[in-house]
Design an enzyme around this catalytic site. Structure first.
Site, PDB file in Angstrom:
ATOM      1  N   GLU A   1       0.907  -1.121   0.206  1.00  0.00           N
ATOM      2  CA  GLU A   1       0.071   0.148   0.032  1.00  0.00           C
ATOM      3  C   GLU A   1       0.887   1.262   0.046  1.00  0.00           C
ATOM      4  O   GLU A   1       1.959   1.268   0.553  1.00  0.00           O
ATOM      5  CB  GLU A   1      -0.892   0.010   1.175  1.00  0.00           C
ATOM      6  CG  GLU A   1      -1.984  -1.180   0.979  1.00  0.00           C
ATOM      7  CD  GLU A   1      -2.893  -1.357   2.391  1.00  0.00           C
ATOM      8  OE1 GLU A   1      -3.923  -1.527   2.296  1.00  0.00           O
ATOM      9  OE2 GLU A   1      -2.456  -0.864   3.662  1.00  0.00           O
TER      10      GLU A   1
ATOM     11  N   CYS B   1       7.086  -6.342   7.135  1.00  0.00           N
ATOM     12  CA  CYS B   1       8.251  -5.607   7.812  1.00  0.00           C
ATOM     13  C   CYS B   1       8.731  -6.914   8.782  1.00  0.00           C
ATOM     14  O   CYS B   1       8.074  -7.349   9.356  1.00  0.00           O
ATOM     15  CB  CYS B   1       7.865  -4.436   8.537  1.00  0.00           C
ATOM     16  SG  CYS B   1       9.254  -3.567   9.175  1.00  0.00           S
TER      17      CYS B   1
ATOM     18  N   CYS C   1       6.975  -4.339  15.055  1.00  0.00           N
ATOM     19  CA  CYS C   1       6.799  -3.555  16.294  1.00  0.00           C
ATOM     20  C   CYS C   1       5.394  -3.815  16.400  1.00  0.00           C
ATOM     21  O   CYS C   1       4.409  -3.811  15.571  1.00  0.00           O
ATOM     22  CB  CYS C   1       6.880  -1.905  15.667  1.00  0.00           C
ATOM     23  SG  CYS C   1       8.472  -1.756  15.273  1.00  0.00           S
TER      24      CYS C   1
ATOM     25  N   CYS D   1       2.379  -1.389  15.223  1.00  0.00           N
ATOM     26  CA  CYS D   1       2.268  -1.255  13.730  1.00  0.00           C
ATOM     27  C   CYS D   1       1.682  -2.478  13.237  1.00  0.00           C
ATOM     28  O   CYS D   1       1.975  -3.309  13.309  1.00  0.00           O
ATOM     29  CB  CYS D   1       3.535  -0.871  13.343  1.00  0.00           C
ATOM     30  SG  CYS D   1       3.738  -0.941  11.653  1.00  0.00           S
TER      31      CYS D   1
ATOM     32  N   GLY E   1       7.415  -1.485   5.919  1.00  0.00           N
ATOM     33  CA  GLY E   1       8.770  -1.998   5.750  1.00  0.00           C
ATOM     34  C   GLY E   1       9.640  -0.944   6.311  1.00  0.00           C
ATOM     35  O   GLY E   1       9.652   0.289   6.586  1.00  0.00           O
TER      36      GLY E   1
ATOM     37  N   SER F   1      13.067   6.436  14.082  1.00  0.00           N
ATOM     38  CA  SER F   1      11.973   5.988  14.890  1.00  0.00           C
ATOM     39  C   SER F   1      12.439   5.738  16.296  1.00  0.00           C
ATOM     40  O   SER F   1      12.935   4.513  16.477  1.00  0.00           O
ATOM     41  CB  SER F   1      10.951   4.976  14.362  1.00  0.00           C
ATOM     42  OG  SER F   1      10.773   5.605  12.872  1.00  0.00           O
TER      43      SER F   1
ATOM     44  N   CYS G   1      -0.020   6.576   9.666  1.00  0.00           N
ATOM     45  CA  CYS G   1       1.335   5.959  10.171  1.00  0.00           C
ATOM     46  C   CYS G   1       0.816   4.589  10.822  1.00  0.00           C
ATOM     47  O   CYS G   1      -0.028   4.871  11.785  1.00  0.00           O
ATOM     48  CB  CYS G   1       1.915   6.842  10.938  1.00  0.00           C
ATOM     49  SG  CYS G   1       2.576   8.303  10.364  1.00  0.00           S
TER      50      CYS G   1
HETATM   51  N1  SAH Z   1      10.021   1.112   9.176  1.00  0.00           N
HETATM   52  C1  SAH Z   1      10.331   2.653   9.250  1.00  0.00           C
HETATM   53  C2  SAH Z   1       9.230   3.510   8.533  1.00  0.00           C
HETATM   54  C3  SAH Z   1       7.933   3.090   8.450  1.00  0.00           C
HETATM   55  S1  SAH Z   1       6.869   3.306   9.936  1.00  0.00           S
HETATM   56  C4  SAH Z   1      10.218   3.065  10.615  1.00  0.00           C
HETATM   57  O1  SAH Z   1       9.889   2.288  11.640  1.00  0.00           O
HETATM   58  O2  SAH Z   1      10.706   4.017  10.807  1.00  0.00           O
HETATM   59  C5  SAH Z   1       6.581   5.138   9.862  1.00  0.00           C
HETATM   60  C6  SAH Z   1       6.498   5.756  11.299  1.00  0.00           C
HETATM   61  O3  SAH Z   1       5.276   5.450  11.808  1.00  0.00           O
HETATM   62  C7  SAH Z   1       7.474   5.290  12.365  1.00  0.00           C
HETATM   63  O4  SAH Z   1       8.081   6.329  13.119  1.00  0.00           O
HETATM   64  C8  SAH Z   1       6.671   4.588  13.236  1.00  0.00           C
HETATM   65  O5  SAH Z   1       6.989   4.366  14.864  1.00  0.00           O
HETATM   66  C9  SAH Z   1       5.392   5.093  13.183  1.00  0.00           C
HETATM   67  N2  SAH Z   1       4.164   4.109  13.462  1.00  0.00           N
HETATM   68  C10 SAH Z   1       4.109   2.840  13.428  1.00  0.00           C
HETATM   69  N3  SAH Z   1       2.873   2.400  13.864  1.00  0.00           N
HETATM   70  C11 SAH Z   1       2.249   3.666  14.228  1.00  0.00           C
HETATM   71  C12 SAH Z   1       0.826   3.760  14.942  1.00  0.00           C
HETATM   72  N4  SAH Z   1       0.171   2.704  15.090  1.00  0.00           N
HETATM   73  N5  SAH Z   1       0.560   4.909  15.136  1.00  0.00           N
HETATM   74  C13 SAH Z   1       1.370   6.165  14.848  1.00  0.00           C
HETATM   75  N6  SAH Z   1       2.681   5.909  14.339  1.00  0.00           N
HETATM   76  C14 SAH Z   1       2.928   4.753  13.945  1.00  0.00           C
HETATM   77 FE1  SF4 Z   2       8.478  -2.135  10.429  1.00  0.00          FE
HETATM   78 FE2  SF4 Z   2       8.385   0.646  10.878  1.00  0.00          FE
HETATM   79 FE3  SF4 Z   2       6.197  -0.819  11.440  1.00  0.00          FE
HETATM   80 FE4  SF4 Z   2       8.353  -1.161  12.785  1.00  0.00          FE
HETATM   81  S1  SF4 Z   2       6.956   0.568  12.736  1.00  0.00           S
HETATM   82  S2  SF4 Z   2       7.086  -2.662  11.965  1.00  0.00           S
HETATM   83  S3  SF4 Z   2      10.079  -0.825  11.360  1.00  0.00           S
HETATM   84  S4  SF4 Z   2       7.072  -0.446   9.332  1.00  0.00           S
END
Ligand code: SAH
Ligand code: SF4
Length: 346
Positions: free
Chosen positions: A92, A113, A117, A120, A158, A213, A329
């Site tokens: 996406e 990914c 996390c 996420c 990712g 992050s 995000c």
């Molecule tokens: N994998 C990379 C880029 C994609 S995630 C990374 O983690 O940096 C992009 C951003 O979205 C990151 O800063 C992550 O902490 C944030 N993120 C992930 N899940 C989220 C959520 N449920 N609510 C808000 N931000 C989130």
């Molecule tokens: Fe991957 Fe970024 Fe999501 Fe963590 S926040 S699972 S590193 S996409």
């Protein structure tokens, strides 16, 4: 089997080489590159600057792979698209309109990914594979047909630094002036903190921007929220960013998703302040977007914001777009079922 190569995965030098091999005049190789990366042509037959014979010779070995848009959801100032790749995997991407003049595409670098996390949706869905450079640029070319794209963030599905070569190859094609010509300064690579990738980015000639992050300023808590086995420690990431800044002089962004009671406590704030003293950084607080109902809650952004401001740090709160299309995000999951809308939470 007749294996076709994807022209969207080729960079300028590779297209020139292909041109030489196929006896194309140099200006025609440039035109070929411009048609693929600047105009987003989807098949060789559309590239009429090449003669029919030239096109059919190329078509024996090459194709222009165009992932199929499966579902497009329009929200308030956002459009989320799910694409089906050649092998059936789904990724996406989201177009966000922060201002009239600024159109940002949030792209995916991997299908799924491996970092995992807990907060996420992408991480919880597991890892499928790395995307090719062509599969990455294609997400942007889809939206470029609707709007002129000014900004790009690798914040979709990712971890970009676990797919470094393909991500940088895509970024360079998007930055090329025969391509979409998106300024390198307007391309942000967001990472969980992979020092090898940060070191490599420091040596790139383009001024791509880096975002880290942080998730939690304490390694113990961070490892619980980010259960990736080879997750580097915070001091290791800080050291890599320090070297990066010594080489590039570029400010970075620390992204911080704020989770109630988990990483928004006074002791977290104090530790974030301590970490940020080592770096030239700007802190971007991200309101938590719900991924699993009931598991996490959005934290106290106002308190964090004012505490960080009080010590003169540069802080902003991310304007979260895309929640109405499950495209904010952390919400990208490549699940196409989420078409129903839920009533807003009170
Ligand atoms: N994998 C990379 C880029 C994609 S995630 C990374 O983690 O940096 C992009 C951003 O979205 C990151 O800063 C992550 O902490 C944030 N993120 C992930 N899940 C989220 C959520 N449920 N609510 C808000 N931000 C989130
Ligand atoms: Fe991957 Fe970024 Fe999501 Fe963590 S926040 S699972 S590193 S996409």
């Amino acid at each position: 089997m007749n294996y076709m190569e994807d022209l969207r995965s080729k960079n300028f030098e590779e297209i020139v080489e292909i041109g030489n091999k196929f006896g194309l005049a140099p200006f025609k190789a440039r035109e070929l590159y411009r048609s693929i990366h600047g105009k987003g042509k989807e098949s060789l037959s559309e590239i009429t600057t090449l003669q029919l014979g030239e096109r059919s010779k190329l078509a024996k070995q090459f194709e222009i792979e165009t992932p199929k848009p499966l579902q497009i959801k329009k929200g308030n100032r956002t459009i989320k698209a799910a694409f089906e790749l050649k092998d059936g995997k789904i990724v996406e991407a989201v177009l966000m309109e922060y201002e009239e003049e600024r159109k940002t595409v949030c792209v995916s670098s991997q299908a799924g990914c491996p970092i995992g996390c807990l907060f996420c949706a992408t991480g919880r869905g597991g890892f499928r594979r790395n995307l090719t450079p062509g599969e990455i640029v294609s997400q942007v070319y889809f939206f470029a047909k609707m709007h002129q794209i000014t900004n790009l963030v690798f914040m979709g599905m990712g971890e970009p630094f676990l797919n470094y070569n393909n991500v940088l190859s895509a970024a360079k094609n998007l930055n090329n002036d025969l391509g979409l010509n998106i300024a390198a300064r307007k391309i942000v690579l967001s990472t969980i903190g992979i020092p090898a990738g940060i070191n490599r980015l420091a040596r790139e000639p383009g001024q791509y921007r880096l975002a880290w992050s942080l998730v939690s300023p304490f390694d113990r808590d961070r490892r619980q929220l980010v259960p990736y086995r080879s997750l580097p420690s915070i001091p290791n990431v800080v050291e890599a960013i320090g070297d990066y800044q010594a080489k590039t002089n570029r400010r970075i962004t620390i992204e911080y998703v704020v989770l109630r009671g988990i990483n928004d406590r006074m002791k977290d704030i104090k530790e974030i302040i301590a970490i940020s003293r080592h770096l030239d950084c700007h802190i971007n607080l991200i309101p938590y977007n719900e991924t699993i109902p009931g598991k996490f809650e959005n934290g106290n952004i106002e308190k964090m914001y004012s505490e960080l401001r009080n010590v003169h740090l540069k802080v902003t709160v991310r304007q979260s777009l895309g929640g109405d299309v499950q495209g904010a995000c952390g919400q990208l999951s490549a699940k196409l079922c989420g078409t129903e809308s839920r009533p807003p939470r009170r």
